[in-house]
Design a protein around this motif. Structure first.
Motif: not given
Length: 77
Positions: A2, A4-5, A34-35
């Motif tokens: 994602e 956000t990472v 995030g993932k």
């Protein structure tokens, strides 16, 4: 992963870690919420696994796959 990472590549510190760590000189560093999805299969094996779920085209004895006109795909008509 994602958006956000945060992904960064860092150099391994310490002479012992470099020689005895077994990971090489560089490590990937991931931070933040995030993932992250990891794919650990070789690409050829992953492709075979995915191909099992692809629609089959043609009759008996067909090799399966998609019927694609490469010329149209590349804008050639």
């Amino acid at each position: 992963m994602e958006s956000t990472v945060d992904f960064d590549v860092t150099m391994v510190k310490g002479f012992k870690n470099i020689l005895l760590g077994g990971e090489g000189l560089f490590l990937a560093s991931l931070r933040g919420p995030g993932k992250v999805w990891l794919q650990t299969m070789p690409m050829s094996k992953l492709a075979r696994k995915i191909a099992q779920f692809m629609p089959q085209v043609g009759g008996k004895g067909s090799s399966g796959g998609f019927n694609v006109n490469v010329g149209q795909l590349l804008g050639g008509g």
